[in-house]
Design an enzyme around this catalytic site. Sequence first.
Site, short mmCIF file in Angstrom:
data_model
loop_
_atom_site.label_atom_id
_atom_site.label_comp_id
_atom_site.label_asym_id
_atom_site.label_seq_id
_atom_site.Cartn_x
_atom_site.Cartn_y
_atom_site.Cartn_z
N ASP A 10 0.83 -1.21 0.00
CA ASP A 10 0.00 0.00 0.00
C ASP A 10 0.87 1.26 0.00
O ASP A 10 2.00 1.25 0.49
CB ASP A 10 -0.92 -0.02 1.23
CG ASP A 10 -2.05 0.99 1.13
OD1 ASP A 10 -2.38 1.42 0.00
OD2 ASP A 10 -2.60 1.36 2.18
N HIS A 27 2.63 3.35 -8.96
CA HIS A 27 2.36 1.94 -9.25
C HIS A 27 3.55 1.32 -10.00
O HIS A 27 3.93 0.18 -9.75
CB HIS A 27 1.07 1.79 -10.06
CG HIS A 27 -0.16 2.22 -9.31
ND1 HIS A 27 -0.41 1.86 -8.01
CD2 HIS A 27 -1.22 3.00 -9.69
CE1 HIS A 27 -1.57 2.39 -7.61
NE2 HIS A 27 -2.08 3.09 -8.61
N LEU A 121 10.52 -20.57 -4.13
CA LEU A 121 9.51 -19.71 -3.51
C LEU A 121 8.15 -19.89 -4.20
O LEU A 121 8.08 -19.93 -5.43
CB LEU A 121 9.95 -18.24 -3.66
CG LEU A 121 8.96 -17.19 -3.15
CD1 LEU A 121 8.98 -17.12 -1.62
CD2 LEU A 121 9.28 -15.81 -3.73
C1 IPE Z 1 -5.51 -2.68 -0.16
O1 IPE Z 1 -5.16 -1.34 -0.31
C2 IPE Z 1 -5.49 -3.36 -1.50
C3 IPE Z 1 -4.18 -3.55 -2.10
C4 IPE Z 1 -3.03 -3.23 -1.56
C5 IPE Z 1 -4.19 -4.19 -3.39
P1 IPE Z 1 -6.25 -0.18 -0.51
O2 IPE Z 1 -5.47 1.06 -0.69
O3 IPE Z 1 -7.19 -0.54 -1.59
O4 IPE Z 1 -7.02 -0.20 0.88
P2 IPE Z 1 -7.85 0.93 1.62
O5 IPE Z 1 -8.87 1.45 0.64
O6 IPE Z 1 -6.89 2.01 2.00
O7 IPE Z 1 -8.44 0.26 2.82
C1 IPE Z 2 -1.46 0.27 -3.42
O1 IPE Z 2 -1.28 1.65 -3.45
C2 IPE Z 2 -1.76 -0.30 -4.78
C3 IPE Z 2 -3.16 -0.75 -4.96
C4 IPE Z 2 -4.09 -0.69 -4.05
C5 IPE Z 2 -3.50 -1.32 -6.24
P1 IPE Z 2 -2.51 2.66 -3.45
O2 IPE Z 2 -2.89 2.93 -4.87
O3 IPE Z 2 -3.59 2.18 -2.58
O4 IPE Z 2 -1.83 3.95 -2.85
P2 IPE Z 2 -2.44 4.96 -1.79
O5 IPE Z 2 -2.96 4.14 -0.65
O6 IPE Z 2 -3.51 5.72 -2.49
O7 IPE Z 2 -1.28 5.82 -1.37
MG MG Z 3 -4.06 2.41 -0.64
#
Ligand code: IPE
Ligand code: IPE
Ligand code: MG
Length: 236
Positions: A10, A27, A121
């Site tokens: 995240d 990303h 792995l």
């Molecule tokens: C969880 O992260 C999903 C992934 C890392 C793929 P999100 O960014 O979607 O979660 P919330 O919305 O902050 O809970």
């Molecule tokens: C995690 O990073 C990737 C996915 C959930 C696909 P985020 O896109 O959730 O990044 P933040 O949480 O907005 O910083």
């Molecule tokens: Mg996120």
Amino acid sequence: MPRHVAIIMDGNGRWAAARGLPRVEGHRRGVEALRRTVRAATELGISVLTIFSFSSENWSRPPSEIGDLMALLRRFIRKDLAELHESNVRVRIVGEREGLERDICLLLQEAEDLTRGNTGLTLVVAFNYGARQEIARAAQLLAIEVAEGRLSAADISPELLGSHLHAPDIPDPDVIIRTSGEQRLSNFLLWQAAYSELVFVPINWPDFDRAALEGAIAEYRRRERRFGGLVANTGS
Ligand code: IPE
Ligand code: IPE
Ligand code: MG
């Protein structure tokens, strides 16, 4: 060493925003962090690495971001699958396949098929994954068995329900790491997390590396796992 490490990757968007870059750049850099982490996990002798790459709820993001994430998945499999295979990595996918674009389904299938015999792995990719959806699907499968008279409702146990989840042969995660500082599971492995240690790391996913993984594992090793019982030397 934990046998199974699961990671909620995240903070890509925040990493990019902090640098005045578009979210997609976060990303992209996140994919590089994933490459580093797979390598580190292999070197550290971890058996299973599960990564949360797209949640059932992530469909609520703007179409352009979903398009970027799908493109990155396609590129990751096309570019990295050969190298993962050479490194003896076995790829498994958990999540709902239905509703995904056909070429993505084929790529996911190809990744699993090519690496099926590998013994290094195990990389479990949670893609279009939601734990509640996974548990509901298991309940549906059990309900069908009951309706068809192949199973008695009284015989439904945690073990039996668990055996109807996406990857029943994979042991539960010993530790779940979440980057970005958020402290929640966001519908990730709710069933399997019953006794997982949770480690929250205050860095964004694109900055994650071997040192961060080792730090999280060190934190895990300081924890005392009890599984509801007592630990030696604490009773009197
Ligand atoms: C969880 O992260 C999903 C992934 C890392 C793929 P999100 O960014 O979607 O979660 P919330 O919305 O902050 O809970
Ligand atoms: C995690 O990073 C990737 C996915 C959930 C696909 P985020 O896109 O959730 O990044 P933040 O949480 O907005 O910083
Ligand atoms: Mg996120």
